[in-house]
Scaffold this motif. Structure first.
Motif, PDB file in Angstrom:
ATOM      1  N   MET A   1      -1.343   2.158  -8.454  1.00 49.97           N
ATOM      2  CA  MET A   1      -2.780   1.904  -8.318  1.00 49.97           C
ATOM      3  C   MET A   1      -3.236   1.013  -9.457  1.00 49.97           C
ATOM      4  O   MET A   1      -2.962   1.282 -10.619  1.00 49.97           O
ATOM      5  N   GLU A 342       0.784   7.361  -3.712  1.00 50.03           N
ATOM      6  CA  GLU A 342       1.687   6.237  -3.465  1.00 50.03           C
ATOM      7  C   GLU A 342       2.999   6.718  -2.857  1.00 50.03           C
ATOM      8  O   GLU A 342       3.595   6.036  -2.016  1.00 50.03           O
ATOM      9  N   ARG A 347       1.912   1.910  -2.239  1.00 52.06           N
ATOM     10  CA  ARG A 347       0.876   1.393  -3.121  1.00 52.06           C
ATOM     11  C   ARG A 347      -0.128   0.518  -2.390  1.00 52.06           C
ATOM     12  O   ARG A 347      -1.332   0.582  -2.638  1.00 52.06           O
ATOM     13  N   ASP A 351      -4.123   1.188  -2.581  1.00 55.12           N
ATOM     14  CA  ASP A 351      -5.040   0.169  -3.117  1.00 55.12           C
ATOM     15  C   ASP A 351      -6.074  -0.247  -2.079  1.00 55.12           C
ATOM     16  O   ASP A 351      -7.264  -0.379  -2.394  1.00 55.12           O
TER      17      ASP A 351
END
Length: 389
Positions: A1, A342, A347, A351
């Motif tokens: 992140m 994640e 990821r 995000d």
């Protein structure tokens, strides 16, 4: 992140959802849904329509303790956060300073031998840091009224050697009694005011036989109501209860979790294995549920009944073995919890979801909105979902 993201202060949820307007209930929060990098926006009450028959929710039954107690070190006022009970009767504690607004701020822990005077002629003596990573949490021993301190030798919890609950020395009862008489829920500065302990209990919370519980609420389950649970059951969604007594996660220090007590019952293990073997998705309600069930899952992907201490830290490198999806609150971008997200979604998906949450003005923290992470839908799953709905 990415740490480039920052959560504006005004996006902190300051009061529970049911206190934001007349006629609202706990489920009056927003629900961000991520399937891969695709996101959609919903109300939490829509959850039954987002899941399908055969899906299984893993829920944490740990009750929340009134874990914050006022005390004094010399003439200075402090607040003690009781975090985790050790096998030897000691407690992992965090000592904090009052900030004048009804909440607290971090203070340096220790040194060894520091005595904290607590209500009811109770003394807490700090003995040693919990770990070498951070001086924030200390092992402390609580005296009985009259000044008698337990002589039992201290030891750190061993994840593979949980001590028998019945062998915990008698000072444990004094701490639980102290919390019952003088404790209040842990509250951080982003909240508006004190709340009753009931505001921090989830619909899944069950009293523990030994009185143990969580220092901080397993908050991902907070938006569930009895009405919503009934709707999910009527849709064919199953529930698998597990227990993980979560400790104190400082608002200022985003440290990896330390060992915590957990239990995965045999019945829940069978339910999870059956869902994984069929077409159902296994969705953990909260990072605590992920830690518990993954601690009971072997390298072969089979969940087995287990209890004791877990020191598992779920990271993208370790991955997850049984969890397909996750229902979770919104965490600070620096929080170690995001490594677990994640591990579940990747990821890019995390995000993308957090970008959408910030743009959509979602509310953060334990009284805030929630995020449902599901696997990307393939042609077969899309067909099954549309037929069921």
């Amino acid at each position: 992140m990415t740490t480039a993201l920052r959560v504006p202060e005004e996006l902190s949820a300051r009061v529970p959802a049911e206190q934001r307007g007349k006629g609202l209930d706990r489920d009056a929060v927003r629900l961000l849904v991520s399937r891969g990098t695709e996101v959609s926006h919903h109300g939490f009450a829509e959850l039954p329509g987002l899941l399908r028959a055969g899906d299984l929710l893993i829920v944490n039954t740990s009750p929340t303790l009134a874990a914050a107690v006022d005390g004094r070190i010399g003439h200075a006022r402090v607040v003690v956060h009781f975090s985790t009970r050790g096998d030897d009767g000691r407690w992992a504690v965090e000592v904090r300073d009052p900030d004048g607004r009804g909440t607290t701020r971090a203070r340096a822990g220790g040194p060894a031998g520091t005595e904290v005077r607590l209500p009811g002629d109770v003394r807490l003596v700090l003995e040693e840091p919990l770990t070498g990573r951070s001086p924030r949490l200390w092992w402390g021993r609580v005296s009985e009224p009259g000044g008698q301190v337990s002589e039992s030798g201290g030891r750190l919890p061993q994840p593979d050697r949980p001590g028998p609950e019945a062998d915990v020395p008698s000072p444990e009862a004094d701490v639980l009694g102290l919390l019952g008489r003088h404790g209040r829920p842990i509250r951080y500065s982003y909240t508006e005011r004190d709340q009753p302990l009931s505001a921090y209990q989830t619909v899944f919370a069950l009293p523990s036989a030994d009185g143990a519980g969580s220092a901080e609420m397993p908050s991902a389950a907070r938006p569930f109501t009895a009405r919503l649970v009934a709707a999910l059951v009527s849709r064919g969604v199953q529930f698998a209860p597990v227990t993980l007594h979560t400790g104190v996660a400082s608002a200022e220090a985003h440290e990896p979790p330390y060992p915590e007590r957990f239990a995965v019952p045999e019945t829940s293990a069978r339910l999870i294995n059956a869902a994984g073997a069929g077409d159902g998705r296994v969705v953990a309600v909260g990072t605590t549920a992920v830690r518990a069930v993954e601690s009971a899952t072997g390298a072969d992907g089979v969940v087995r009944a287990a209890k004791g201490w877990t020191d598992l830290v779920v990271t993208p490198e370790r991955g997850v073995r049984v969890v397909d999806g996750l229902l979770t609150g919104l965490h600070e971008p620096e929080a170690s919890h995001l490594l677990m997200l994640e591990a579940v979604a990747g990821r890019a998906a995390v995000d993308r979801g957090y970008d959408a949450a910030l743009r959509g003005r979602y509310l953060w923290h334990e009284f805030g909105d929630v995020h449902l992470i599901l696997p990307e839908e393939g042609p077969h799953t899309e067909h099954c979902f549309s037929n069921y709905w």
